[in-house]
Design a protein around this motif. Structure first.
Motif, PDB file in Angstrom:
ATOM      1  N   UNK A 176       0.701  -1.209  -0.003  1.00  0.00           N
ATOM      2  CA  UNK A 176       0.456  -0.249  -0.113  1.00  0.00           C
ATOM      3  C   UNK A 176       0.810   1.633  -0.113  1.00  0.00           C
ATOM      4  N   UNK A 177       1.720   1.402   1.272  1.00  0.00           N
ATOM      5  CA  UNK A 177       2.168   2.241   1.391  1.00  0.00           C
ATOM      6  C   UNK A 177       3.542   2.693  -0.141  1.00  0.00           C
ATOM      7  N   UNK A 178       3.699   1.774  -0.829  1.00  0.00           N
ATOM      8  CA  UNK A 178       4.547   2.123  -1.696  1.00  0.00           C
ATOM      9  C   UNK A 178       4.066   2.504  -3.104  1.00  0.00           C
ATOM     10  N   UNK A 179       2.598   1.698  -3.335  1.00  0.00           N
ATOM     11  CA  UNK A 179       1.765   1.814  -4.604  1.00  0.00           C
ATOM     12  C   UNK A 179       0.990   3.784  -3.677  1.00  0.00           C
ATOM     13  N   UNK A 180       0.754   4.450  -3.005  1.00  0.00           N
ATOM     14  CA  UNK A 180       0.104   5.095  -2.431  1.00  0.00           C
ATOM     15  C   UNK A 180       1.573   6.517  -3.156  1.00  0.00           C
ATOM     16  N   UNK A 216      -5.326   9.015  -2.276  1.00  0.00           N
ATOM     17  CA  UNK A 216      -5.576   9.445  -3.148  1.00  0.00           C
ATOM     18  C   UNK A 216      -6.992   9.908  -4.635  1.00  0.00           C
ATOM     19  N   UNK A 217      -7.630  10.636  -4.027  1.00  0.00           N
ATOM     20  CA  UNK A 217      -8.374  10.552  -4.473  1.00  0.00           C
ATOM     21  C   UNK A 217      -8.725  10.416  -6.467  1.00  0.00           C
ATOM     22  N   UNK A 218      -9.784   9.979  -6.992  1.00  0.00           N
ATOM     23  CA  UNK A 218     -10.631  10.166  -8.569  1.00  0.00           C
ATOM     24  C   UNK A 218      -9.197   9.121  -9.010  1.00  0.00           C
TER      25      UNK A 218
END
Length: 373
Positions: A176-180, A216-218
């Motif tokens: 998750x953290x790397x993705x964001x 990370x919206x949208x």
């Protein structure tokens, strides 16, 4: 100690802050590296002297290299085999589309040629989906945010990338953290890819879905559902036991309430497993409360490891008709690209693609077209 990727955003920002260097120089460094892949740090103009010292000591322009490039016979799909700093390999796939072909809602489709990049987030995958080649590798390790972004850097030197789909190797929400961090880099200068042209696919990691929109919206969220009831999901997706269907649907309802966006449902068609008319009705009833697009995916063969066969065209058409006509659910059928180089959905596994003769499919309708409808 291994040098970090200069595209590891959180690391380089922290190091610059600690050294008292203005973060505004970071996008300039990224832009120069993208345009000059073999540059030395001293080649980058107009940086503070302390920045050169820091870059030499702690960062590499790229921690990965393109080991091999495979082109599909149809000329629209390119698979990159990328070697990481630790010696492991991941795969990324460039898929090219021409918007001028065909019509959208009865009108000429806007735009022209564009490319979508399918990105990997892990080496291997721990989800163990029984229809997916990546799952046969097991889980090796997470990619850093820099290693994720570097896939875009490598691909952008071959094609102008307009869309990103996290549908490569690995479960994105398990990293998750790397993705964001990676998405925040991709949407900022110099890449400036719109969040609405980025799709994150997940088997349904509920706790991560619950916070994704706030972080990370949208984005586009795609859920690998693949079955309309819990027992079938558990049979073909062992990880589904940890994420019960009822709780997953509650999380998706909350996500949609926050995001006000369609959710994309991925559904692989497995003959005799999840493709009967009763399954279509179960899926329609399950998804009735949502604004969704269902993407029916023909199963791609993965050699002797699979006990599945592809649903017939007749079954796929009937399944689609039930969802559309009875439940008024927008439903597409994915036309696969890159099967001949093992670059299609579910086929990404680190080995050399075999040279079987597989007929090339027509270009598929990609996420950008689906969003417009």
């Amino acid at each position: 100690m291994a040098l970090k990727s200069v595209f590891d955003s959180s690391v380089i920002r922290a190091e610059f802050d600690k050294a008292g260097i203005n973060n505004r120089f970071i996008p300039l460094i990224w832009k120069y590296v993208i345009q000059n892949p073999d540059c030395d740090w001293e080649d980058i103009p107009s940086l503070p002297s302390s920045a050169y010292t820091l870059l030499r000591a702690k960062f590499k322009a790229s921690t990965s290299v393109v080991h091999s490039v495979f082109e599909s016979n149809d000329g629209v799909t390119t698979k990159l085999l990328i070697k990481l700093q630790n010696g492991a390999f991941v795969e990324s796939v460039i898929m090219r589309y021409d918007s001028s072909l065909g019509k959208l809602n009865g009108k000429p489709r806007p735009g022209g040629p564009r490319s979508t990049l399918c990105v990997s987030s892990q080496v291997g995958c721990k989800m163990g989906c029984t229809f997916c080649a990546t799952g046969t590798m097991g889980f090796k390790n997470n990619l850093s945010s820099g290693e994720i972004v570097e896939q875009l850097v490598h691909a952008s030197r071959l094609s102008t990338i307009r869309n990103i789909v996290f549908m490569g190797m690995g479960e994105p929400l398990n990293n998750y953290s790397s993705l964001v961090d990676a998405i925040r880099v991709m949407t900022a200068s110099p890449f400036q890819i719109s969040p609405r042209k980025i799709t994150v696919s997940t088997v349904g990691i509920i706790h991560a879905i619950n916070k994704l929109h706030n972080d990370v919206p949208n984005l586009n969220l795609a859920v690998s559902l693949h079955a309309p009831v819990q027992d079938i999901r558990c049979q073909i997706m062992p990880a589904a036991r940890a994420f019960p269907l009822e709780k997953l649907m509650n999380a998706l309802q909350e996500y949609q309430k926050k995001s006000q966006q369609k959710i994309f449902i991925e559904y692989i068609m497995l003959d005799g497993v999840n493709d009967e008319e009763q399954h279509a009705h179960q899926l329609g009833k399950l998804l009735e409360p949502f604004q969704v697009v269902v993407n029916l995916i023909p199963f791609n063969p993965i050699g002797s490891l699979s006990q599945f066969i592809t649903s017939t065209n007749q079954k796929v058409t009937r399944f689609q008709k039930i969802l559309r006509d009875i439940y008024d659910i927008r439903t597409t059928v994915r036309k696969e690209m890159g099967q001949d180089i093992s670059g299609a959905c579910g086929q990404l596994v680190v080995n050399l693609p075999d040279k079987r003769s597989i007929s090339n499919a027509a270009p598929l309708t990609d996420i950008e077209d689906i969003r417009r409808q």
